[in-house]
Design a protein around this motif. Sequence first.
Motif, PDB file in Angstrom:
ATOM      1  N   LYS A 149     -49.503  40.663 -60.617  1.00 52.23           N
ATOM      2  CA  LYS A 149     -48.396  41.420 -60.041  1.00 52.23           C
ATOM      3  C   LYS A 149     -48.342  41.145 -58.550  1.00 52.23           C
ATOM      4  O   LYS A 149     -49.265  41.483 -57.813  1.00 52.23           O
TER       5      LYS A 149
ATOM      6  N   ASN B 198     -35.705  53.295 -67.240  1.00 54.24           N
ATOM      7  CA  ASN B 198     -34.417  52.896 -67.806  1.00 54.24           C
ATOM      8  C   ASN B 198     -34.002  53.836 -68.930  1.00 54.24           C
ATOM      9  O   ASN B 198     -32.817  54.180 -69.056  1.00 54.24           O
TER      10      ASN B 198
ATOM     11  N   ASP C 230     -37.528  40.647 -73.362  1.00 55.27           N
ATOM     12  CA  ASP C 230     -37.676  39.761 -72.213  1.00 55.27           C
ATOM     13  C   ASP C 230     -37.932  38.331 -72.697  1.00 55.27           C
ATOM     14  O   ASP C 230     -38.580  38.115 -73.725  1.00 55.27           O
TER      15      ASP C 230
ATOM     16  N   ASP D 172     -41.806  37.590 -66.116  1.00 56.59           N
ATOM     17  CA  ASP D 172     -40.879  38.547 -66.699  1.00 56.59           C
ATOM     18  C   ASP D 172     -39.810  38.947 -65.688  1.00 56.59           C
ATOM     19  O   ASP D 172     -39.783  38.454 -64.549  1.00 56.59           O
ATOM     20  N   SER D 173     -38.923  39.832 -66.105  1.00 58.26           N
ATOM     21  CA  SER D 173     -37.807  40.233 -65.251  1.00 58.26           C
ATOM     22  C   SER D 173     -38.264  41.018 -64.025  1.00 58.26           C
ATOM     23  O   SER D 173     -37.537  41.098 -63.035  1.00 58.26           O
ATOM     24  N   ALA D 174     -39.463  41.600 -64.067  1.00 63.52           N
ATOM     25  CA  ALA D 174     -39.981  42.356 -62.927  1.00 63.52           C
ATOM     26  C   ALA D 174     -40.752  41.483 -61.939  1.00 63.52           C
ATOM     27  O   ALA D 174     -41.258  41.998 -60.938  1.00 63.52           O
TER      28      ALA D 174
ATOM     29  N   ARG E  89     -43.571  39.753 -62.632  1.00 62.52           N
ATOM     30  CA  ARG E  89     -44.987  39.603 -62.978  1.00 62.52           C
ATOM     31  C   ARG E  89     -45.199  38.291 -63.728  1.00 62.52           C
ATOM     32  O   ARG E  89     -44.424  37.951 -64.617  1.00 62.52           O
TER      33      ARG E  89
ATOM     34  N   SER F 256     -39.706  55.092 -70.193  1.00 65.45           N
ATOM     35  CA  SER F 256     -39.505  54.273 -69.000  1.00 65.45           C
ATOM     36  C   SER F 256     -38.363  54.840 -68.168  1.00 65.45           C
ATOM     37  O   SER F 256     -37.578  55.677 -68.607  1.00 65.45           O
TER      38      SER F 256
END
Length: 843
Positions: A498, A721, A526, A478-480, A482, A719
Amino acid sequence: GETKILPLEKIDAGLHESGQAVPRIRFLEAVTESLGYSSGIDHGYRPDVVPVIINPNVSDGAAQVVLSSSVFRDLIATSATLMINDTEEMTASEWLRLLTLLLMKCSSSDLVQSVASEMETEAAENMAKAIESSAKISDFTQALPEPPFDDQQDDTDMDVEEQNVDIGEFEQGPESNGDSNGKNTGEPKPAAVGRPESNGNDAAAPMVVEANAVEVAPMDIESTKADIAFVEADTANSAEDELKKKRALVLAGKVARMKSREDGVAAFCIKNQLRSTVASFEQDCVSQVVESTLAPKEPGLSFAQTRCRGVMCDFCGLPDTALGSPLLRVPNEKEWDELIQHATRSRRTDLVADLRDHDQHATLNKSRNKKLMKISVRVGDDLISAEPDESYFTDLTDGGMLEFLPRNPDGFQDELLFRYDSNLPFISGSMTGHEGCAVAAHNARKIKVVEKFKENEALVAEREAGITCGRTLELGIDSAGRSYWHFNTDLDSLFVCKPCPMGNSKWRKYSEPEAISSIIVSLGKDPIVPELKRTFPAAANLIRNGTWSELLLKRHYKLNSFANNLDATAEHSVEKESAEGENTEDNDVSDEQSSEDVDELFREGQTVFVESKCRKMLWTAMVIGIAKHEKDTIYRVKYQGWGSRFDEWVPSQRVVRYSDDNKKVQEEMLEDAISGNGDLPSTLESLEAKSFLKAKDRLRGHGPLPDFNRIACTPPNASSNKKVFAIMKAALIAIEAALPIGSVDNTEKGAWRSDLASQWRLKVLQSEGPWDLMRLVLALEESISEEWIRPDLGHLRSGLPGRAKALEEASSSSLAIRIILLDRSLLYNYVDKKRYKSLKSKK
């Protein structure tokens, strides 16, 4: 004899000078713990357990292998462990090391290598076939994902059955509808045409023939007989034929309208090119010929309603007159990705709101009379479409994705009215382009969709082939950062890895479908989400049904018989209060214990006050559910005057008994909240607009300020964001509220008149993503006069991306930069009351 003690360095140096250099020992522990050095066995391996040849403490060759091979080192350590310790005393790390060695030993055998080779060969063949089949897709619609909120149920078979029933309304037996053997062929025959039974007067026998009973067949005139009648029947066109003719006329009219617009632009270009030549003529007849030949005469198709002055194509950078083609409204890549999923499935995504004012006085000023408005429906960030309608998209390419509308506002209204009356689809967007540029961009996006689909299919085939060989590849990242895994030994679980900065990754396992659904929902849009939905269909069904959140709540807040035992608990509290009343000496202590151990209990259906999350308001609500979370009591409340989607679970600390005193407190808190609406949140204390919100000569007039704290308020589980996005909305509203008089044109026909300003504020509050808010920031920037921009900071705005680029790359960071720069560059203390009043008086 004399005894000398020489250090090892001198001995090595003497041997080296004499040419008899000895190779250096690489494992010094082998010297210090070898036999004869009296170090014992407590500091190393036991010599009676490990043979000398493989003992790294004795053999220099073994010591070198230990340094170069971890497998050999683990093998020696594991062998010594098994000989010394019992299996019950072995630790987890020792067991893991043993199992790893056994697995490596088994995998290195010839039999296992042969089986593994066969599995890899078979997997490679299957992977090649899957990639080859995905590379043969002929239609790009096969590469499109399913639209959101689609039931994904194939009703084709049911529809075919219903059609078969409708077609089979000719109830005929095998004799009338079959072959010579009496078998039914499934093809209905028309009724036979023949004479009625003779009653002796054959000459006057009439014949009745129905239209549906006439069978058209080629006839041989020469072989006709006298007793055969020929009937010519003019059957009426069916409803389907009428619809086809009407559809063809409408499509022809659409093509003619587009050609008229192109002819109008071409006529202008021709006259413009011949202007210098025609100026030398005594009489200009050429312009009249061009005008009468090419210029459209139909209303709404004139050149004035087609041309876009000062507007360039976002693809080629040329105006409409440069290519002789009118500018159209074209969707950007993000909008195209949303629309193509619905359009190719014959689904309508746009509605038309008829706002035409039929008043006679309003028709005098058509420029101010807004006619039609395009509306799209969204749930969250997902575009919603209607049920499939094949007739609406008949004879149109790619589901009407090339049915663009003009960029000119008047031409847009006229074309939208034509599509609205003729029931034709249309497409619009935030970009501007010529028809040729738009078609080229559409085809390029189609190719990109197919290529991306092939890449994804190749990755899926590779992952499935790896699983058949005993290997597992990650589902994606994903974008983070993970990574997500799906192991063949536990097909119902999702594993999330993670990465950590120190190098030790943390793994999480999720086995319940509702937990996996919550992860998919939290990821939003995502790129990993479609793959997770494909891998875990049960979680995708929970998301589609909307039951995943309810299952999570039931699992987190375990509902029990608390409500049924409410009466017994109340009786127990009454007995305790009576016992405390009898014991007057310990009254204070008992009160403290009761307040700590027993919460105030409320029944279902009871009216209460609920304290807001910011502790500044009391809301009237009704208890509709009671549950127990660990040792605390929680209540599900329904707020008075609010819909069911605002129902929520609140802790007992926020629930207050409904009484007259608390009602007065509620009124006081409401008055305090109204009086303090102009205060900004603490996170916006550095905003320049803060000092001018309550100043005089503001553009908003004497109206009340909005509640900025409420605008920036978000749920506790939101969140980061979402929280930042809410703060940016409050900041943008504050900047607009602090604008001085004269900074924007707020006259009746100005760009910031009262109705448009009100709509702008409403859209800011309703914005759901960076793209929506970026569009509103750009609208405010374009409306502010350059005289109100600081000269020392104005040059920084020129370095920001243009309108199209800013919308395409809209993000939280780009939004924050534009809002902060706008606030810093505005001259809030500069007021000009006569700027637009003088212009109005001159007009």
